[in-house]
Write an enzyme that holds these catalytic residues in place. Structure first.
Site, PDB file in Angstrom:
ATOM      1  N   GLU A 178      48.240  85.845  26.095  1.00 19.25           N
ATOM      2  CA  GLU A 178      48.722  86.526  27.294  1.00 19.25           C
ATOM      3  C   GLU A 178      48.241  87.978  27.394  1.00 19.25           C
ATOM      4  O   GLU A 178      49.045  88.911  27.385  1.00 19.25           O
ATOM      5  CB  GLU A 178      50.249  86.452  27.364  1.00 19.25           C
ATOM      6  CG  GLU A 178      50.776  85.028  27.447  1.00 19.25           C
ATOM      7  CD  GLU A 178      52.281  84.961  27.676  1.00 19.25           C
ATOM      8  OE1 GLU A 178      52.950  86.017  27.632  1.00 19.25           O
ATOM      9  OE2 GLU A 178      52.792  83.853  27.912  1.00 19.25           O
ATOM     10  N   GLU A 383      52.287  77.245  25.612  1.00 16.32           N
ATOM     11  CA  GLU A 383      53.701  77.619  25.634  1.00 16.32           C
ATOM     12  C   GLU A 383      54.349  77.044  26.879  1.00 16.32           C
ATOM     13  O   GLU A 383      53.800  77.152  27.973  1.00 16.32           O
ATOM     14  CB  GLU A 383      53.910  79.141  25.664  1.00 16.32           C
ATOM     15  CG  GLU A 383      53.639  79.876  24.387  1.00 16.32           C
ATOM     16  CD  GLU A 383      53.938  81.379  24.514  1.00 16.32           C
ATOM     17  OE1 GLU A 383      54.784  81.760  25.357  1.00 16.32           O
ATOM     18  OE2 GLU A 383      53.302  82.153  23.788  1.00 16.32           O
TER      19      GLU A 383
END
Length: 479
Positions: A178, A383
Site C-alpha cells: 500500500e 488483504e
C-alpha cells in the site's frame, strides 16, 4: 499455466468451489505484531517514533510489545498449521534487518526470519515476504524520508540483503504494501507515520516509492532463483460517483488518478497519467521525475497484490460531503493533493467497527476492471477482512458471525470474478491475529485469532474455524 477461471465452479446448495491450486492464506505486518522493539539490534522505525508522540495514536498505544510475535512465533505458526492455512504473508522489519537503513545486515534480525520461514516450510505453509509494510528506519526519515530519492536507493540495497539471506527459502516476494498510505497518509494528511502534512512531499514520496519498487524488483531478480515471483501490493480504491452527473464522474477520475493510477501508471504501463500531471500542476512540475526513472519503475511482475476493504464514494464538492470521510482517518490536512473540489461520502448500508461500508460488489468490480485492463497479469487478494467489536465470552469463546458473513460475501465476489474470466490466484485474510491497528492502536480487532493483550493468549474465533474449513476444502459453503 491455465487461468484460475478455467476451474471455478458453483453447485446450487453445495457452495462455491475454487480452482485447484488456489492459494489460501492469512497476512500480518511486522510492526503490528512483532514487538521486541529494541531487541537484537533493532532501532526505531517511523512508527515507533510516531506512536510514542502524544496524541498520535489512540490511548497512547505503541507497537513496543504488540502481540509479542517475536517471542511467540513458533506458537503462531502452530496456529496456522492447525487452521490449515496454506500460505502466510508477513513483512520484514527493515530496522530489524538494517537498523540505520544503510550498511550490512544484522544477522540476529535475519536469523529471526530464517527461523520463522524454516518453521513455516516444515509445517507445509508457503512463506510470502513483503519487504516494506511502513516501518521505515527513523534514520532514513531524519535524512528526508520517502520524498528523497536516496530512500529509494537505500530500499533497493535492503531488498538485496533480504533476498541474499532468504531467497533460498522464500520464493514469493512483495516490494511494497500500500504505497498510497505511505505517501499520502504519511506525508499528506499526517494520520500515519511520519505524520508530515505537505502535499508536494506526498507526491514526491509517491514517485520515490514507485522508484524504490522498481529498483527493488531488479535487486530481487538479481539475487533470487529464476523461479521466484516478484509483486507489489496496492490498496486499489474502488471509486464510485455519488450521482451520474459529469461533475461527479470527473471527481471519480481525479481520485482514481491520485489513488490508483499514480502507481499503476508507472509500475504497469511505464508512464504517469497525463490527467494526474495536469491536475497537480498547480503544486509541482514533477521535476523530481528524472530521465530513466520510468524505465526503472516499469519492471515485469508475476502478479499484482490487491487489498480491498470497502468502496469509496465521491462527488464534486457542494457542501454535502467532507474531505475527512474517506475512511482513512480524520485530519485537518487532506491526503488528496489538488483535489479540494472533491467531496467524500459515506456509502450506504452496514458498516464494520472501522465505520467502513460492507460492500463486496466493489471487490468484484475492481477485479473485473483490472482483469480487463491488465489481462496478462494475475491477481491475488493480499488483504481482505473486517474489524468488529469482538470479545471472549465466559466460556472463552469468541463468536464473530459478522466477520464470517463479510468474508463469505467477499469470497463469493472473488469466485464470481474468476467465473467471469479474471485470473485471480489466491486470497489472504487480514489478519491472522488481532494487532496494533496503526492510529487506532489496539481498539480495533481485525484478527481471525483473538489476542488477549494483557496475557498474549491466542483464541481462534469462530471465523478462524470457518475459514479453516474453506482453506482445507477450497469450498465456500452457503455462498
Amino acid at each position: 499455466m491455465g487461468t484460475a477461471a478455467q476451474a471455478a465452479t458453483s453447485t446450487p446448495g453445495a457452495g462455491l468451489t475454487f480452482p485447484q491450486g488456489f492459494l489460501w492464506g492469512s497476512a500480518t505486518a511486522s510492526y503490528q505484531i512483532e514487538g521486541a522493539a529494541a531487541e537484537d539490534g533493532r532501532t526505531p522505525s517511523i512508527w515507533d517514533t510516531y506512536s510514542r508522540t502524544p496524541g498520535k495514536v489512540r490511548n497512547g498505544d505503541t507497537g513496543d510489545i504488540a502481540t509479542d510475535h517475536y517471542h511467540r512465533w513458533r506458537e503462531d505458526v502452530a496456529l496456522m498449521a492447525d487452521l490449515g492455512i496454506g500460505a502466510y504473508r508477513f513483512s520484514l522489519a527493515w530496522p530489524r534487518i538494517q537498523p540505520t537503513g544503510r550498511g550490512p545486515a544484522v544477522q540476529k534480525g535475519l536469523d529471526f526470519y530464517r527461523r520463522l520461514v524454516d518453521e513455516l516450510l516444515e509445517k507445509g505453509i508457503k512463506p510470502v515476504a513483503t519487504l516494506y509494510h511502513w516501518d521505515l528506519p527513523q534514520e532514513l526519515e531524519d535524512a528526508g524520508g520517502w520524498p528523497e530519492r536516496a530512500t529509494a536507493e537505500r530500499f533497493a540495497e535492503y531488498a538485496g540483503l533480504a533476498a541474499d539471506a532468504l531467497g533460498d527459502r522464500v520464493k514469493t516476494w512483495t516490494t511494497l504494501n500500500e504505497p498510497w498510505c505511505s505517501a499520502f497518509l504519511g506525508y499528506g494528511s499526517g494520520v500515519h507515520a511520519p505524520g508530515r502534512t505537505n502535499p508536494v512531499d506526498a507526491l514526491r514520496a509517491a514517485h520515490h516509492l514507485n522508484l524504490g519498487h522498481g529498483l527493488a524488483v531488479q535487486a530481487l531478480r538479481a539475487a533470487l532463483p529464476a523461479d521466484a515471483q516478484c509483486s507489489v501490493t496496492l490498496n486499489i480504491h474502488h471509486v464510485r460517483p455519488l450521482s451520474r452527473t459529469e461533475d461527479d464522474r470527473d471527481a471519480v477520475r481525479r481520485i482514481d488518478a491520485l489513488a490508483n493510477r499514480v502507481f499503476t501508471g508507472p509500475m504497469l504501463e511505464g508512464a504517469y497519467p497525463e490527467d494526474l500531471l495536469k491536475d497537480t500542476g498547480t503544486l509541482t512540475d514533477w521535476s523530481f521525475v528524472h530521465d530513466g526513472d520510468l524505465r526503472q519503475i516499469h519492471q515485469p511482475l508475476d502478479f499484482l497484490g490487491v487489498n480491498y476493504y470497502t468502496p469509496t464514494v465521491v462527488s464534486r464538492a457542494d457542501g454535502s460531503g467532507t474531505h475527512t470521510s474517506d475512511g482513512h482517518g480524520r485530519s485537518a490536512h487532506t491526503p488528496w493533493p489538488a483535489a479540494d473540489e472533491v467531496a467524500f461520502h459515506q456509502p450506504p448500508g452496514e458498516t464494520t467497527a472501522m465505520g467502513w461500508a460492507v460492500d463486496a460488489t466493489g471487490l468484484y468490480e475492481l477485479l473485473r476492471r483490472f482483469g480487463t485492463e491488465f489481462p496478462d497479469l494475475p491477481l491475488i487478494i493480499t488483504e481482505n477482512g473486517a474489524a468488529f467489536d469482538d470479545y471472549a465470552d465466559p466460556e472463552g469463546n469468541v463468536n464473530d458471525p459478522a466477520r464470517i458473513d463479510y468474508v463469505r460475501d467477499h469470497l463469493a465476489a472473488v469466485h464470481r470474478a474468476i467465473e467471469d474470466g479474471t485470473d485471480v490466484r489466491g486470497y489472504f485474510l487480514w489478519s491472522l491475529l488481532d494487532n496494533f491497528e496503526w492510529g487506532y492502536g489496539y481498539s480495533k480487532r481485525f484478527g481471525a485469532v483473538y489476542v488477549d493483550y494483557p496475557t498474549g493468549t491466542r483464541i481462534p474465533k469462530a471465523s478462524a474455524r470457518w475459514y479453516s474449513e474453506v482453506a482445507r476444502t477450497g469450498v465456500v459453503p452457503g455462498a
